[in-house]
Write an enzyme that holds these catalytic residues in place. Structure first.
Site, mmCIF file in Angstrom:
data_model
loop_
_atom_site.group_PDB
_atom_site.id
_atom_site.type_symbol
_atom_site.label_atom_id
_atom_site.label_comp_id
_atom_site.label_asym_id
_atom_site.label_seq_id
_atom_site.Cartn_x
_atom_site.Cartn_y
_atom_site.Cartn_z
ATOM 1 N N HIS A 267 -59.202 -32.260 -27.451
ATOM 2 C CA HIS A 267 -59.316 -31.495 -26.200
ATOM 3 C C HIS A 267 -58.494 -30.161 -26.510
ATOM 4 C CE1 HIS A 267 -59.878 -30.932 -21.987
ATOM 5 N NE2 HIS A 267 -59.448 -31.727 -21.484
ATOM 6 N N HIS A 306 -68.896 -29.080 -28.889
ATOM 7 C CA HIS A 306 -68.529 -29.508 -27.488
ATOM 8 C C HIS A 306 -69.437 -30.321 -26.794
ATOM 9 C CE1 HIS A 306 -67.276 -28.322 -23.376
ATOM 10 N NE2 HIS A 306 -66.298 -27.746 -23.863
ATOM 11 N N ASP A 362 -61.474 -22.869 -28.729
ATOM 12 C CA ASP A 362 -60.297 -23.193 -29.553
ATOM 13 C C ASP A 362 -60.171 -22.654 -30.624
ATOM 14 O OD1 ASP A 362 -58.432 -24.531 -27.618
ATOM 15 O OD2 ASP A 362 -59.912 -26.280 -28.060
HETATM 16 N N1 ACO Z 1 -67.241 -31.109 -37.078
HETATM 17 C C1 ACO Z 1 -68.285 -31.850 -37.768
HETATM 18 N N2 ACO Z 1 -69.172 -32.768 -37.112
HETATM 19 C C2 ACO Z 1 -69.054 -32.690 -35.596
HETATM 20 C C3 ACO Z 1 -68.092 -32.067 -34.955
HETATM 21 C C4 ACO Z 1 -67.178 -30.979 -35.570
HETATM 22 N N3 ACO Z 1 -66.347 -30.360 -35.008
HETATM 23 N N4 ACO Z 1 -68.359 -32.134 -33.669
HETATM 24 C C5 ACO Z 1 -69.374 -33.060 -33.510
HETATM 25 N N5 ACO Z 1 -69.903 -33.449 -34.778
HETATM 26 C C6 ACO Z 1 -71.075 -34.130 -35.193
HETATM 27 C C7 ACO Z 1 -70.551 -35.616 -35.002
HETATM 28 O O1 ACO Z 1 -70.121 -36.334 -36.112
HETATM 29 C C8 ACO Z 1 -71.957 -36.270 -34.609
HETATM 30 O O2 ACO Z 1 -72.727 -36.416 -35.665
HETATM 31 P P1 ACO Z 1 -73.748 -37.680 -36.028
HETATM 32 O O3 ACO Z 1 -74.872 -37.543 -34.900
HETATM 33 O O4 ACO Z 1 -74.295 -37.460 -37.371
HETATM 34 O O5 ACO Z 1 -72.807 -38.806 -35.998
HETATM 35 C C9 ACO Z 1 -72.635 -35.196 -33.858
HETATM 36 O O6 ACO Z 1 -72.070 -34.014 -34.238
HETATM 37 C C10 ACO Z 1 -72.259 -35.283 -32.241
HETATM 38 O O7 ACO Z 1 -70.998 -35.618 -31.952
HETATM 39 P P2 ACO Z 1 -70.259 -36.287 -31.001
HETATM 40 O O8 ACO Z 1 -68.986 -36.743 -31.387
HETATM 41 O O9 ACO Z 1 -71.115 -37.301 -30.291
HETATM 42 O O10 ACO Z 1 -70.118 -34.981 -29.869
HETATM 43 P P3 ACO Z 1 -69.337 -35.339 -28.600
HETATM 44 O O11 ACO Z 1 -69.963 -34.457 -27.632
HETATM 45 O O12 ACO Z 1 -68.970 -36.447 -28.184
HETATM 46 O O13 ACO Z 1 -68.070 -34.356 -29.024
HETATM 47 C C11 ACO Z 1 -66.321 -32.856 -29.169
HETATM 48 C C12 ACO Z 1 -67.431 -33.329 -28.435
HETATM 49 C C13 ACO Z 1 -65.052 -34.004 -29.162
HETATM 50 C C14 ACO Z 1 -65.558 -31.756 -28.590
HETATM 51 C C15 ACO Z 1 -66.524 -32.812 -30.854
HETATM 52 O O14 ACO Z 1 -67.601 -31.597 -31.138
HETATM 53 C C16 ACO Z 1 -65.335 -32.518 -31.772
HETATM 54 O O15 ACO Z 1 -64.548 -33.360 -32.006
HETATM 55 N N6 ACO Z 1 -65.161 -31.439 -31.894
HETATM 56 C C17 ACO Z 1 -63.792 -30.857 -32.714
HETATM 57 C C18 ACO Z 1 -62.733 -30.880 -32.013
HETATM 58 C C19 ACO Z 1 -62.409 -29.745 -30.869
HETATM 59 O O16 ACO Z 1 -62.705 -28.596 -31.361
HETATM 60 N N7 ACO Z 1 -62.306 -29.818 -29.637
HETATM 61 C C20 ACO Z 1 -62.176 -28.985 -28.572
HETATM 62 C C21 ACO Z 1 -63.286 -29.089 -27.649
HETATM 63 S S1 ACO Z 1 -63.200 -27.757 -26.368
HETATM 64 C C22 ACO Z 1 -61.792 -28.228 -25.340
HETATM 65 O O17 ACO Z 1 -61.751 -29.362 -25.252
HETATM 66 C C23 ACO Z 1 -61.234 -27.116 -24.888
#
Ligand code: ACO
Length: 428
Positions: A267, A306, A362
């Site tokens: 987050h 996201h 971010d």
């Molecule tokens: N890098 C690589 N792969 C990713 C990323 C990433 N940043 N984000 C999601 N994925 C992939 C997952 O591995 C998953 O792949 P799969 O279907 O093969 O298993 C798919 O994309 C879906 O991912 P989920 O985890 O189900 O997506 P969710 O909506 O639950 O997560 C989140 C959203 C937590 C923001 C995620 O994208 C992430 O971890 N991003 C990196 C951290 C980040 O930048 N957070 C800031 C968010 S903005 C904020 O809070 C202000």
């Protein structure tokens, strides 16, 4: 005509008509469907609340597919270009843009509440010299509840408004004290002549000069970043704020919990994680190998993806422009080249394209903060300051909402059936 959803129970043939309003059915309407005589009614199973609306809200609208973000109906792009953080905070909290007199009054009131109780200094002194400023921030915000016991009267509108003023005014002071503590410099008192961000920069960076005045471009850049981070509807930390507030805890305690939720690297801790990731990659040459590791599941591309945006985060676009203005003053951040190359490759790569992973707010904000002289571990704190406005607006909205009660999700119990206690001597 009322829209309804018809559900047929294929065991009994019985049909249920559930009203649909605002694109949702009420989860409680499912209770009339029972799987057996002892069942109190069907529930929904929704871990991580991916498809559950927990409230009705008129604060922030997001269209994740189109990349739209509105505060009280106003597009984020227009606010970032033409508003200020304090004006936007007023809009988020009270629903309308202020008149000139309202804005002046609001700005004056916030300015009058920026000082911290002297005991806060003693509290700060108790932390390790290298304590993470976000840990200091969230515990100090919680400690304010002991200084303002009146805040417990959460159903009194005037008292709520006073705490809102106090919190928005004091979070920059707490953040600045946390930073000064971590580098062993004396705390700087607020300067009421300065703007909201000008004063914050003063409390962070003032040395021996009689008056500290930050570069106006940097003050404005910080103001824009604060506008972009002010609210984002029912995210993890906002849900924490509402959840804690739903027990009628005072807003300082609730906000400490919201800040704790923001601290996590998935987050608000993501901007810190982005910088650490860019440092680990080290150079543009290291980008392809890093992308391959991410695709193999060995870590995530921080600052990408996201839960709601499945297209370019509109805030990331504005931040990219702000970065250019800041780098003109500070010189370019050497990590920018790595970030641009990561973005270029990721936006073409099938792995990221098929999962609709785009840069989020971010991805670039940390580069700006670093260029402005903030250490990496201050980044989540810089997120928490403006988000305080959103948390408070959501908390206030919740307390006015007759539909709300104490937050209490249900569970599907998967543990053992009832069994007798086994004395220690009889356990194998
Ligand atoms: N890098 C690589 N792969 C990713 C990323 C990433 N940043 N984000 C999601 N994925 C992939 C997952 O591995 C998953 O792949 P799969 O279907 O093969 O298993 C798919 O994309 C879906 O991912 P989920 O985890 O189900 O997506 P969710 O909506 O639950 O997560 C989140 C959203 C937590 C923001 C995620 O994208 C992430 O971890 N991003 C990196 C951290 C980040 O930048 N957070 C800031 C968010 S903005 C904020 O809070 C202000």
């Amino acid at each position: 005509m009322t829209q309804t959803l018809t559900i047929t129970d294929n065991r009994t043939g019985k049909q249920y008509e559930l009203p649909i309003a605002d694109g949702t059915i009420k989860a409680m309407d499912l209770r009339q469907i029972k799987t057996g005589p002892d069942d109190f009614g069907v529930m929904t199973y929704d871990p991580a609340f991916q498809n559950t609306a927990s409230c009705r809200s008129s604060i922030t609208f997001i269209d994740g597919d189109k990349g739209v973000l509105l505060y009280r109906g106003y597009p984020i792009e227009q606010l970032a270009e033409r508003s200020t953080f304090l004006e936007t905070a007023y809009l988020i909290l009270f629903g309308e843009l202020p008149s000139r007199a309202e804005l002046d009054g609001w700005t004056r009131d916030i300015t009058m509440h920026t000082m911290l109780h002297e005991n806060i200094k003693k509290l700060m002194d108790g932390y390790q010299y290298d304590a993470h400023p976000m840990g200091i921030f969230l515990s100090t915000v919680g400690a304010l509840s002991t200084i303002y016991p009146d805040a417990k009267q959460v159903h009194d509108e005037d008292i709520r408004r006073l705490q809102i003023l106090r919190l928005i005014a004091k979070v920059p002071s707490i953040a600045a004290y946390a930073y000064r503590h971590s580098i062993g410099r004396p705390y700087i008192y607020p300067d009421n002549d300065l703007s909201f961000t000008g004063n914050f920069l003063n409390m962070l960076f003032k040395m021996t000069e009689l008056k500290y005045e930050a570069n106006p471009v940097l003050q404005r850049a910080l103001d824009v970043l604060f506008i972009l981070h002010a609210d984002h509807e029912q995210n993890c930390s906002t849900s924490a704020m509402r959840g804690i507030g739903s027990s009628n805890a005072d807003p300082y305690s609730a906000l400490a919990g919201a800040a704790a939720a923001l601290y996590g690297p998935l987050h608000g801790g993501a901007n810190e994680a982005v910088l650490r990731m860019l440092n680990t990659i080290g150079s543009v040459k290291g980008v392809p190998a890093f992308i391959e590791k991410v695709k193999k599941g060995e870590g995530r591309l921080m600052g990408f993806g996201h839960r709601v945006y499945k297209s370019y985060d509109p805030r990331a676009r504005i931040i990219k422009q702000t970065a250019d203005q800041v780098f003109e003053v500070t010189g370019q951040n050497p990590l920018l080249e790595i970030a641009l190359e990561l973005e270029r490759i990721a936006l073409e790569d099938e792995y990221f394209v098929s999962r609709r992973l785009y840069p989020n707010v971010d991805f670039y904000s940390g580069l700006i903060y670093q260029a402005m002289g903030f250490p990496v571990d201050m980044f989540p704190v810089l997120f928490a300051i403006p988000r305080t406005a959103g948390w408070l607006a959501q908390w206030d909205e919740m307390l006015r909402d007759a539909d709300q009660k104490i937050a209490r999700p249900r569970q599907i119990y998967i543990g053992p059936d009832a069994r007798d206690y086994v004395p220690l001597s009889k356990r194998s």
